[in-house]
Design a protein around this motif. Structure first.
Motif, PDB file in Angstrom:
ATOM      1  N   LEU A  84       9.970  14.107   5.055  1.00  0.00           N
ATOM      2  CA  LEU A  84       9.201  14.256   6.157  1.00  0.00           C
ATOM      3  C   LEU A  84       8.237  15.243   6.083  1.00  0.00           C
ATOM      4  N   ASN A  85       8.406  16.656   5.290  1.00  0.00           N
ATOM      5  CA  ASN A  85       7.237  17.348   5.140  1.00  0.00           C
ATOM      6  C   ASN A  85       6.388  16.927   4.500  1.00  0.00           C
ATOM      7  N   ALA A  86       6.527  15.985   3.511  1.00  0.00           N
ATOM      8  CA  ALA A  86       5.354  15.352   2.517  1.00  0.00           C
ATOM      9  C   ALA A  86       4.742  14.456   3.631  1.00  0.00           C
ATOM     10  N   VAL A  87       5.169  13.738   4.370  1.00  0.00           N
ATOM     11  CA  VAL A  87       4.390  12.805   5.342  1.00  0.00           C
ATOM     12  C   VAL A  87       3.649  13.684   6.344  1.00  0.00           C
ATOM     13  N   ASN A  88       4.130  14.844   6.794  1.00  0.00           N
ATOM     14  CA  ASN A  88       3.337  15.520   7.561  1.00  0.00           C
ATOM     15  C   ASN A  88       2.115  16.141   6.908  1.00  0.00           C
ATOM     16  N   LEU A  89       2.111  16.533   5.587  1.00  0.00           N
ATOM     17  CA  LEU A  89       1.031  17.148   4.692  1.00  0.00           C
ATOM     18  C   LEU A  89       0.193  15.960   4.479  1.00  0.00           C
ATOM     19  N   ILE A  90       0.529  14.862   4.418  1.00  0.00           N
ATOM     20  CA  ILE A  90      -0.277  13.645   4.227  1.00  0.00           C
ATOM     21  C   ILE A  90      -1.272  13.278   5.720  1.00  0.00           C
ATOM     22  N   LEU A  91      -0.455  13.422   6.815  1.00  0.00           N
ATOM     23  CA  LEU A  91      -1.074  13.191   8.055  1.00  0.00           C
ATOM     24  C   LEU A  91      -2.097  14.280   8.500  1.00  0.00           C
ATOM     25  N   ILE A  92      -1.932  15.427   8.171  1.00  0.00           N
ATOM     26  CA  ILE A  92      -2.731  16.519   8.277  1.00  0.00           C
ATOM     27  C   ILE A  92      -3.909  16.333   7.638  1.00  0.00           C
ATOM     28  N   ILE A 134      -5.942  17.476  -3.818  1.00  0.00           N
ATOM     29  CA  ILE A 134      -4.709  18.627  -4.283  1.00  0.00           C
ATOM     30  C   ILE A 134      -3.480  18.260  -3.180  1.00  0.00           C
ATOM     31  N   PRO A 135      -3.909  18.119  -1.759  1.00  0.00           N
ATOM     32  CA  PRO A 135      -2.943  18.284  -0.760  1.00  0.00           C
ATOM     33  C   PRO A 135      -2.060  16.857  -1.120  1.00  0.00           C
ATOM     34  N   TYR A 136      -2.949  15.691  -1.429  1.00  0.00           N
ATOM     35  CA  TYR A 136      -2.122  14.427  -1.548  1.00  0.00           C
ATOM     36  C   TYR A 136      -1.388  14.292  -2.806  1.00  0.00           C
ATOM     37  N   VAL A 137      -1.719  14.886  -3.963  1.00  0.00           N
ATOM     38  CA  VAL A 137      -0.783  15.238  -5.032  1.00  0.00           C
ATOM     39  C   VAL A 137       0.291  15.874  -4.868  1.00  0.00           C
ATOM     40  N   THR A 138       0.059  16.908  -4.164  1.00  0.00           N
ATOM     41  CA  THR A 138       1.325  17.937  -3.585  1.00  0.00           C
ATOM     42  C   THR A 138       2.143  17.006  -2.524  1.00  0.00           C
ATOM     43  N   ALA A 139       1.838  16.296  -1.765  1.00  0.00           N
ATOM     44  CA  ALA A 139       2.390  15.620  -0.984  1.00  0.00           C
ATOM     45  C   ALA A 139       3.358  14.468  -1.742  1.00  0.00           C
ATOM     46  N   ALA A 140       2.617  13.999  -2.744  1.00  0.00           N
ATOM     47  CA  ALA A 140       3.381  12.939  -3.482  1.00  0.00           C
ATOM     48  C   ALA A 140       4.489  13.522  -4.446  1.00  0.00           C
TER      49      ALA A 140
END
Length: 122
Positions: A38-46, A5-11
């Motif tokens: 940049l916020n999508a990248v932050n979500l992927i990193l976390i 779910i977070p990966y799809v949201t970030a994508a």
């Protein structure tokens, strides 16, 4: 925790940011789209930090903090450029920015070739 779910949201966030950068004409909206990416990248990193056990403890969170600092600096510089553009052109439309125009006080460059006249030939 399921990381799908977070990966799809970030994508989706990143895709929306790319669409905003490519389709928007307003420079402020382009900066907002970059922030969205940049916020999508932050979500992927976390998410990657919580799901994968890396060699560095909390490495994704540390990188996310660096991305936040980078985003703050980018917004500061970007808004300064947009304000200067608005003062000079009275518009923040990206399509109206002349990329090949020289300032009026800059002399035209002299090229070597048949158009150049030597000192003795005048």
């Amino acid at each position: 925790m399921r990381p799908v779910i977070p990966y799809v949201t970030a994508a989706l966030l990143f895709g929306l940011g790319v669409y905003g950068v490519l389709r928007r004409r307003n420079a402020v909206l382009v900066l907002m789209a970059v922030e969205l990416m940049l916020n999508a990248v932050n979500l992927i990193l976390i998410t990657a930090d919580t799901t994968a056990k890396a060699l560095l403890p909390h490495g994704g969170q540390v990188f996310a903090l660096f991305v936040i600092v980078l985003a703050a600096a980018e917004i500061g510089v970007g808004l300064a450029i947009v304000l200067q553009l608005y003062r000079m052109r009275a518009s923040v439309a990206v399509d109206e920015i002349p990329l090949a125009e020289r300032p009026p006080d800059e002399p035209t460059p002299v090229t070597a070739g048949p158009a150049v006249v030597a000192e003795g030939e005048r």
